[in-house]
Design a protein around this motif. Structure first.
Motif, PDB file in Angstrom:
ATOM      1  N   PRO A 124      -3.290   8.882 -14.372  1.00 51.48           N
ATOM      2  CA  PRO A 124      -3.379   7.640 -13.605  1.00 51.48           C
ATOM      3  C   PRO A 124      -3.892   6.509 -14.498  1.00 51.48           C
ATOM      4  O   PRO A 124      -4.815   6.699 -15.296  1.00 51.48           O
ATOM      5  CB  PRO A 124      -4.396   7.960 -12.504  1.00 51.48           C
TER       6      PRO A 124
ATOM      7  N   TYR B  89       3.098  -0.676 -13.546  1.00 55.81           N
ATOM      8  CA  TYR B  89       2.167  -0.419 -12.439  1.00 55.81           C
ATOM      9  C   TYR B  89       2.435   0.970 -11.882  1.00 55.81           C
ATOM     10  O   TYR B  89       3.567   1.289 -11.525  1.00 55.81           O
ATOM     11  CB  TYR B  89       2.360  -1.471 -11.349  1.00 55.81           C
ATOM     12  N   ASP B  90       1.385   1.795 -11.831  1.00 44.56           N
ATOM     13  CA  ASP B  90       1.561   3.165 -11.335  1.00 44.56           C
ATOM     14  C   ASP B  90       0.924   3.382  -9.975  1.00 44.56           C
ATOM     15  O   ASP B  90       0.793   4.501  -9.516  1.00 44.56           O
ATOM     16  CB  ASP B  90       1.003   4.168 -12.340  1.00 44.56           C
ATOM     17  N   GLY B  91       0.524   2.311  -9.307  1.00 43.74           N
ATOM     18  CA  GLY B  91      -0.109   2.423  -8.001  1.00 43.74           C
ATOM     19  C   GLY B  91      -1.616   2.373  -8.067  1.00 43.74           C
ATOM     20  O   GLY B  91      -2.280   2.192  -7.050  1.00 43.74           O
ATOM     21  N   SER B  92      -2.176   2.551  -9.267  1.00 50.03           N
ATOM     22  CA  SER B  92      -3.632   2.511  -9.397  1.00 50.03           C
ATOM     23  C   SER B  92      -4.112   1.367 -10.280  1.00 50.03           C
ATOM     24  O   SER B  92      -5.197   0.837 -10.063  1.00 50.03           O
ATOM     25  CB  SER B  92      -4.158   3.835  -9.953  1.00 50.03           C
ATOM     26  N   ASP B  93      -3.318   0.985 -11.272  1.00 57.07           N
ATOM     27  CA  ASP B  93      -3.729  -0.073 -12.204  1.00 57.07           C
ATOM     28  C   ASP B  93      -2.510  -0.497 -13.023  1.00 57.07           C
ATOM     29  O   ASP B  93      -1.479   0.177 -13.015  1.00 57.07           O
ATOM     30  CB  ASP B  93      -4.828   0.444 -13.132  1.00 57.07           C
TER      31      ASP B  93
ATOM     32  N   GLU C  15       0.826  -1.204   0.000  1.00 54.51           N
ATOM     33  CA  GLU C  15       0.000   0.000   0.000  1.00 54.51           C
ATOM     34  C   GLU C  15       0.865   1.261   0.000  1.00 54.51           C
ATOM     35  O   GLU C  15       0.575   2.219  -0.723  1.00 54.51           O
ATOM     36  CB  GLU C  15      -0.933   0.016   1.213  1.00 54.51           C
TER      37      GLU C  15
ATOM     38  N   ALA D 179       2.343   1.677  -3.463  1.00 57.53           N
ATOM     39  CA  ALA D 179       1.334   2.164  -4.408  1.00 57.53           C
ATOM     40  C   ALA D 179       1.096   3.657  -4.219  1.00 57.53           C
ATOM     41  O   ALA D 179       0.994   4.401  -5.199  1.00 57.53           O
ATOM     42  CB  ALA D 179       0.024   1.392  -4.234  1.00 57.53           C
ATOM     43  N   GLU D 180       1.038   4.119  -2.965  1.00 57.37           N
ATOM     44  CA  GLU D 180       0.845   5.543  -2.708  1.00 57.37           C
ATOM     45  C   GLU D 180       2.023   6.358  -3.223  1.00 57.37           C
ATOM     46  O   GLU D 180       1.847   7.434  -3.802  1.00 57.37           O
ATOM     47  CB  GLU D 180       0.649   5.788  -1.211  1.00 57.37           C
TER      48      GLU D 180
ATOM     49  N   GLN E  90       1.831   6.572  -7.012  1.00 55.55           N
ATOM     50  CA  GLN E  90       0.789   7.510  -7.428  1.00 55.55           C
ATOM     51  C   GLN E  90       1.248   8.957  -7.252  1.00 55.55           C
ATOM     52  O   GLN E  90       0.983   9.809  -8.107  1.00 55.55           O
ATOM     53  CB  GLN E  90      -0.498   7.261  -6.641  1.00 55.55           C
TER      54      GLN E  90
ATOM     55  N   CYS F 293      -5.678   4.018 -13.880  1.00 56.30           N
ATOM     56  CA  CYS F 293      -7.086   3.666 -13.657  1.00 56.30           C
ATOM     57  C   CYS F 293      -8.030   4.582 -14.435  1.00 56.30           C
ATOM     58  O   CYS F 293      -9.180   4.223 -14.685  1.00 56.30           O
ATOM     59  CB  CYS F 293      -7.419   3.684 -12.169  1.00 56.30           C
ATOM     60  N   ASP F 294      -7.556   5.770 -14.840  1.00 59.59           N
ATOM     61  CA  ASP F 294      -8.389   6.722 -15.579  1.00 59.59           C
ATOM     62  C   ASP F 294      -8.225   6.625 -17.093  1.00 59.59           C
ATOM     63  O   ASP F 294      -8.894   7.343 -17.828  1.00 59.59           O
ATOM     64  CB  ASP F 294      -8.065   8.157 -15.143  1.00 59.59           C
TER      65      ASP F 294
END
Length: 127
Positions: free
Chosen positions: A40, A75-79, A23, A26-27, A30, A42-43
């Motif tokens: 991001p 991996y960028d922390g979101s996806d 965690e 990942a933070e 991000q 995820c977007d």
């Protein structure tokens, strides 16, 4: 317009103490991606031209009879976004654990986000 509140120092300490290493990583990823002005993962949407920054988790050479590929999961922390270089067996510096900024158009393959033949920059390793 909402004002973003920063957590208190005590709350940040408790968060760091209770969070898993994954965690926290990942933070950090991000935060780094946001500082670089990257989108991001995820977007990211199909057909969108994006710049993503993250760490390579896996790098795999896939020998195929008609077209070999080098594939890496960023991996960028979101996806995750898979980077695919067609016709390549090896690229110097593309290795697991490396920080990379990649640019390209998002596509989908097997319901996973993919950028084919991305333009990429290797980020300097951190001490």
């Amino acid at each position: 317009m909402a004002i973003e509140e920063r957590p208190s120092p005590v709350r940040r300490f408790v968060r760091r103490f209770l969070a898993t290493p994954e965690e926290l990583d990942a933070e950090e990823l991000q935060r780094d991606a946001a500082e670089c002005g990257s989108t991001p993962a995820c977007d990211c949407r199909r057909g969108q031209l994006v710049t993503v920054t993250g760490r390579l988790r896996t790098v795999v050479y896939t020998p195929r009879t008609n077209l070999p590929t080098l594939e890496a999961d960023l991996y960028d922390g979101s996806d995750l976004i898979r980077l695919v270089w067609l016709g390549r067996r090896h690229i110097a510096g593309i290795e697991p654990g490396r920080l990379v900024t990649a640019r390209g158009r998002i596509a989908f393959r097997d319901e996973r986000k993919v950028i084919f033949n991305p333009y990429y920059e290797l980020e300097a390793p951190r001490p």
